[in-house]
Design a protein around this motif. Structure first.
Motif, PDB file in Angstrom:
ATOM      1  N   LEU A 292      19.126   7.457   7.679  1.00 48.90           N
ATOM      2  CA  LEU A 292      18.380   6.679   8.536  1.00 48.90           C
ATOM      3  C   LEU A 292      19.196   6.534   9.913  1.00 48.90           C
ATOM      4  CD1 LEU A 292      17.623   3.451   6.422  1.00 48.90           C
ATOM      5  CD2 LEU A 292      16.135   5.357   7.095  1.00 48.90           C
ATOM      6  N   ARG A 293      20.538   6.651   9.848  1.00 52.74           N
ATOM      7  CA  ARG A 293      21.321   6.813  11.023  1.00 52.74           C
ATOM      8  C   ARG A 293      21.027   8.032  11.827  1.00 52.74           C
ATOM      9  NH1 ARG A 293      24.965   3.261   7.884  1.00 52.74           N
ATOM     10  NH2 ARG A 293      26.347   5.170   7.346  1.00 52.74           N
ATOM     11  N   ALA A 294      21.303   8.988  11.183  1.00 56.58           N
ATOM     12  CA  ALA A 294      20.909  10.398  11.781  1.00 56.58           C
ATOM     13  C   ALA A 294      19.629  10.677  12.408  1.00 56.58           C
ATOM     14  CB  ALA A 294      21.365  11.404  10.611  1.00 56.58           C
ATOM     15  N   ALA A 295      18.757  10.009  11.735  1.00 55.46           N
ATOM     16  CA  ALA A 295      17.385  10.058  12.242  1.00 55.46           C
ATOM     17  C   ALA A 295      16.985   8.991  13.267  1.00 55.46           C
ATOM     18  CB  ALA A 295      16.301  10.081  11.021  1.00 55.46           C
ATOM     19  N   GLY A 296      18.009   7.947  13.693  1.00 52.74           N
ATOM     20  CA  GLY A 296      17.548   7.125  14.509  1.00 52.74           C
ATOM     21  C   GLY A 296      16.586   6.009  14.393  1.00 52.74           C
ATOM     22  N   LEU A 297      16.677   5.736  12.730  1.00 49.78           N
ATOM     23  CA  LEU A 297      15.760   4.723  12.245  1.00 49.78           C
ATOM     24  C   LEU A 297      16.341   3.459  11.972  1.00 49.78           C
ATOM     25  CD1 LEU A 297      13.678   7.405   9.988  1.00 49.78           C
ATOM     26  CD2 LEU A 297      12.931   6.244  12.095  1.00 49.78           C
ATOM     27  N   PRO A 298      15.592   2.467  11.915  1.00 50.28           N
ATOM     28  CA  PRO A 298      16.192   1.145  11.527  1.00 50.28           C
ATOM     29  C   PRO A 298      16.925   0.940  10.217  1.00 50.28           C
ATOM     30  CG  PRO A 298      13.984   0.675  12.584  1.00 50.28           C
ATOM     31  CD  PRO A 298      14.107   2.175  12.169  1.00 50.28           C
ATOM     32  N   GLU A 299      17.924   0.415   9.877  1.00 52.10           N
ATOM     33  CA  GLU A 299      18.663   0.466   8.956  1.00 52.10           C
ATOM     34  C   GLU A 299      18.890  -1.216   8.406  1.00 52.10           C
ATOM     35  OE1 GLU A 299      23.380   1.000   7.457  1.00 52.10           O
ATOM     36  OE2 GLU A 299      22.778   1.737   9.157  1.00 52.10           O
ATOM     37  N   GLY A 300      18.668  -1.227   7.119  1.00 52.58           N
ATOM     38  CA  GLY A 300      18.762  -2.629   6.409  1.00 52.58           C
ATOM     39  C   GLY A 300      18.944  -2.526   4.897  1.00 52.58           C
ATOM     40  N   ASP A 301      18.882  -3.796   4.222  1.00 55.81           N
ATOM     41  CA  ASP A 301      19.131  -3.855   2.994  1.00 55.81           C
ATOM     42  C   ASP A 301      17.826  -3.363   2.053  1.00 55.81           C
ATOM     43  OD1 ASP A 301      21.758  -4.762   3.460  1.00 55.81           O
ATOM     44  OD2 ASP A 301      21.148  -6.808   2.973  1.00 55.81           O
ATOM     45  N   GLU A 302      16.703  -3.177   2.970  1.00 50.84           N
ATOM     46  CA  GLU A 302      15.409  -2.705   2.319  1.00 50.84           C
ATOM     47  C   GLU A 302      14.750  -1.644   3.278  1.00 50.84           C
ATOM     48  OE1 GLU A 302      11.526  -5.365   0.644  1.00 50.84           O
ATOM     49  OE2 GLU A 302      11.975  -5.318   2.724  1.00 50.84           O
ATOM     50  N   LEU A 303      14.474  -0.469   2.450  1.00 50.04           N
ATOM     51  CA  LEU A 303      14.047   0.439   3.074  1.00 50.04           C
ATOM     52  C   LEU A 303      12.547   0.697   2.562  1.00 50.04           C
ATOM     53  CD1 LEU A 303      13.961   3.215   4.531  1.00 50.04           C
ATOM     54  CD2 LEU A 303      14.857   4.238   2.238  1.00 50.04           C
ATOM     55  N   ILE A 304      11.480   0.640   3.489  1.00 44.80           N
ATOM     56  CA  ILE A 304      10.135   0.595   3.063  1.00 44.80           C
ATOM     57  C   ILE A 304       9.576   1.882   3.882  1.00 44.80           C
ATOM     58  CG2 ILE A 304       7.828  -0.644   3.720  1.00 44.80           C
ATOM     59  CD1 ILE A 304       9.201  -3.140   3.935  1.00 44.80           C
ATOM     60  N   LEU A 305       8.999   2.606   2.785  1.00 44.95           N
ATOM     61  CA  LEU A 305       8.350   4.004   3.276  1.00 44.95           C
ATOM     62  C   LEU A 305       6.822   3.812   3.155  1.00 44.95           C
ATOM     63  CD1 LEU A 305      10.538   6.209   1.142  1.00 44.95           C
ATOM     64  CD2 LEU A 305      10.942   5.663   3.448  1.00 44.95           C
ATOM     65  N   ARG A 306       6.127   4.220   4.232  1.00 38.65           N
ATOM     66  CA  ARG A 306       4.762   4.104   4.115  1.00 38.65           C
ATOM     67  C   ARG A 306       4.080   5.795   4.512  1.00 38.65           C
ATOM     68  NH1 ARG A 306       1.254   1.981   8.737  1.00 38.65           N
ATOM     69  NH2 ARG A 306      -0.764   2.268   7.983  1.00 38.65           N
ATOM     70  N   ARG A 307       3.156   5.912   3.866  1.00 36.47           N
ATOM     71  CA  ARG A 307       2.493   7.369   4.238  1.00 36.47           C
ATOM     72  C   ARG A 307       0.945   7.361   3.891  1.00 36.47           C
ATOM     73  NH1 ARG A 307       3.789  13.369   2.086  1.00 36.47           N
ATOM     74  NH2 ARG A 307       3.903  14.377   4.261  1.00 36.47           N
ATOM     75  N   VAL A 308       0.275   7.882   4.848  1.00 38.47           N
ATOM     76  CA  VAL A 308      -1.109   7.772   4.908  1.00 38.47           C
ATOM     77  C   VAL A 308      -1.677   9.251   4.874  1.00 38.47           C
ATOM     78  CG1 VAL A 308      -3.410   7.232   6.251  1.00 38.47           C
ATOM     79  CG2 VAL A 308      -1.266   5.621   6.023  1.00 38.47           C
ATOM     80  N   ASN A 309      -2.643   9.459   3.992  1.00 44.36           N
ATOM     81  CA  ASN A 309      -3.416  10.760   4.077  1.00 44.36           C
ATOM     82  C   ASN A 309      -4.664  10.556   4.200  1.00 44.36           C
ATOM     83  OD1 ASN A 309      -3.671  13.631   3.619  1.00 44.36           O
ATOM     84  ND2 ASN A 309      -3.952  13.291   1.230  1.00 44.36           N
TER      85      ASN A 309
END
Length: 549
Positions: free
Chosen positions: A80-97
């Motif tokens: 997450l840090r390498a990609a510049g994304l928010p970091e926390g104790d919970e990780l939420i992934l969402r994907r739409v097709n």
């Protein structure tokens, strides 16, 4: 750890929300009920490459949301840090097709690429199954698995550092040799050019100064004759002499002119003064324009020599001095080159020795770790009814590199005396499942926060063997989280959390849903797995016995 999975309009799932728990999570159900759709959906949100037609018929788009709990120091945080994304104790992934195949992903409510999803998936989830060619069956990862099992990370880091140093010294030596060879090829030219430049010794600004003097001398030859004629016309033989005569004549008769010549006499006096000043100025100019014709030749010869050298070497005339210094530097490097190469070769030999020592120590440690791993896997195979099988960690020499000079592969022989070979080529479906499980049980201590998924890894086994598989899965899940898709009641009975995948028909549409199995419902589900659709009291009793045992 996977906490929740929400699926909307994917294949035959209209809406589904699942909350997973630590420990062994079991998914059961009839063949075709949609268990594989759950894994396809999870793989979709993790960026795995899979089937393209995921959107439920009649829907505009399908969507999957997965929520993970991240412990402090979880490797996903670094991604997450390498990609510049928010970091926390919970990780939420969402994907739409969408229906037309467009895919969009978010990580903690920030847009993200499929590549970032795949990087996260590598540290979040590990899938194992009979068709698994990314994990334990991939020989490319066996060396890293052995190093992790043997806790050889520090030694491997030392080898990697030694390799980087070795590679850097090899590159430096090669560059120095190439540079020296290039200088040696031009040594005669360099020495000749320096001698030529030293002999001429051009100075900054000299070219412009010589050019000015040359142009002045060339102009003097053209104008001096006219200036000399002007000097003659002004002097005693010209205007000054005639004006003096006129003045004397007028002064001789002025007293008889009743004052009428006073002004002309005064004017002629002033004129003689101006003519005298003009004559002196012209004489000074003639003196300045006087030069030795040989001097012009000398100036032109030096000017042309400077310009010729500048053209020859492709530099400005004022830069010839600096260019000469550069050539002298190359000659100095040439003269010191052999000593420099000797020093670099000695440094390379030292780096090679250091790498060889580090890689050799790592190889020895790997051999010891391989022996321990073989014994551990063999101990796990016995309860899985594979006591006659032989597991071996093969270590062969390989091209040296940052990971050492070993090639590692896991091989098996299903019976004593049988030839050993790669896991996926030697073992049958049921045997392969048990080999993978035994190996994973031994390697699980090397994982860091991974959710392990076993897709029908118990296929082809039953009875006491299936019970042993279930016990090993429960053991594997004790310190983390395991999801298992199974048709085995012995495995299902070991689950800490149980869901049943069902298929139903609504308004002529086939839909899949998932129900949590608790209490009597769970007993009935395991009984169904034992006896079929008709659940008997005996089947319930057997199910309860399995769950207790």
């Amino acid at each position: 750890m996977l906490r929740a999975l929400e699926i909307r309009d994917m294949l035959i799932i209209d809406r589904l929300e699942l909350e997973f728990q630590p420990g062994l999570n079991v998914l059961t159900g009839e063949t075709g009920a949609g268990k594989s759709i759950l894994l396809d959906s999870l793989g979709f949100v993790l960026g795995w490459r899979g089937r393209a037609d995921l959107v439920r018929q009649g829907a505009d788009q399908g969507e999957v949301v997965a929520a993970f709990e991240l412990a402090t120091g979880h490797p996903a945080r670094e991604v997450l840090r390498a990609a510049g994304l928010p970091e926390g104790d919970e990780l939420i992934l969402r994907r739409v097709n969408t229906v037309d195949g467009r895919k969009t992903a978010w990580v903690n409510d920030r847009r993200a690429s499929g590549e970032v999803l795949r990087q996260l998936s590598e540290v979040l989830v590990e899938l194992h199954g009979q068709q698994d060619d990314r994990g334990l069956l991939d020989p490319k990862g066996h060396r890293e698995m052995l190093d992790a099992y043997g806790d050889l990370g520090g030694m491997r880091d030392a080898v990697r550092a030694a390799w980087r140093d070795l590679a850097a010294r090899r590159k430096a030596l090669a560059e120095a040799e190439a540079a020296l060879a290039a200088v040696r090829a031009e040594e005669d030219f360099l020495r000749h050019a320096v001698a030529e430049l030293d002999a001429l010794d051009p100075q900054p600004g000299e070219e412009a100064e010589l050019d000015t003097r040359r142009r002045l001398m060339q102009a003097a030859e053209r104008i001096r004759e006219d200036i000399a004629r002007a000097a003659q016309a002004i002097g005693a033989q010209g205007a000054e002499g005639a004006a003096g005569d006129a003045l004397r004549w007028l002064e001789g008769v002025a007293d008889k002119a009743e004052g009428q010549l006073d002004e002309p006499v005064a004017a002629l006096g002033r004129a003689l003064v101006e003519l005298d000043e003009a004559g002196r100025g012209v004489d000074r100019c003639l003196e300045a324009l006087s030069f030795n014709p040989l001097e012009l030749e000398i100036i032109e010869e030096r000017l042309f020599a400077i310009r010729g050298l500048a053209r020859k070497h492709g530099v400005l005339p004022d830069d010839l001095g600096g260019f000469a210094e550069g050539l002298r530097g190359q000659i100095a490097a040439l003269e010191a080159g052999d000593a420099d190469l000797r020093a670099r070769r000695q440094a390379l030999e030292a780096a090679e020795s250091e790498y060889a020592a580090a890689a050799g120590a790592l190889s020895a440690a790997r051999a010891q770790a391989a022996g321990r791993l073989d014994n551990a896997v063999m101990a796990e195979l016995a309860p899985l009814r594979m006591e006659r099988a032989v597991f071996s960690t093969g270590i062969r020499p390989a091209e040296p590199g940052p990971g050492g000079h070993d090639e590692v592969s896991f091989t098996v022989a299903t019976n004593p005396g049988a030839p050993a070979g790669p896991l996926n080529r030697i073992a049958s479906g049921g045997e392969l499942s048990r080999f993978l499980l035994a190996l994973k049980v031994c390697l699980t201590g090397t994982d860091s926060g991974l959710t392990m998924i076993f897709d029908e890894i118990d296929r082809g086994v039953g009875g006491a063997t299936a019970d042993a598989v279930g016990r090993r899965l429960a053991q594997l899940a004790a310190g983390g989280q395991v999801l298992v898709v199974t048709h085995s009641p012995q495995v299902a009975a070991r689950g800490a959390h149980h869901w049943r995948v069902e298929k139903r028909i609504e308004a002529e549409a086939t839909l899949s849903t998932v129900r949590p199995m608790r209490g009597p419902d769970r007993v009935d589900e395991i009984a169904r797995m034992l006896s079929g659709e008709r659940i008997t009291p005996e089947a319930r009793a057997a199910a309860e016995a399995l769950m207790v045992g």
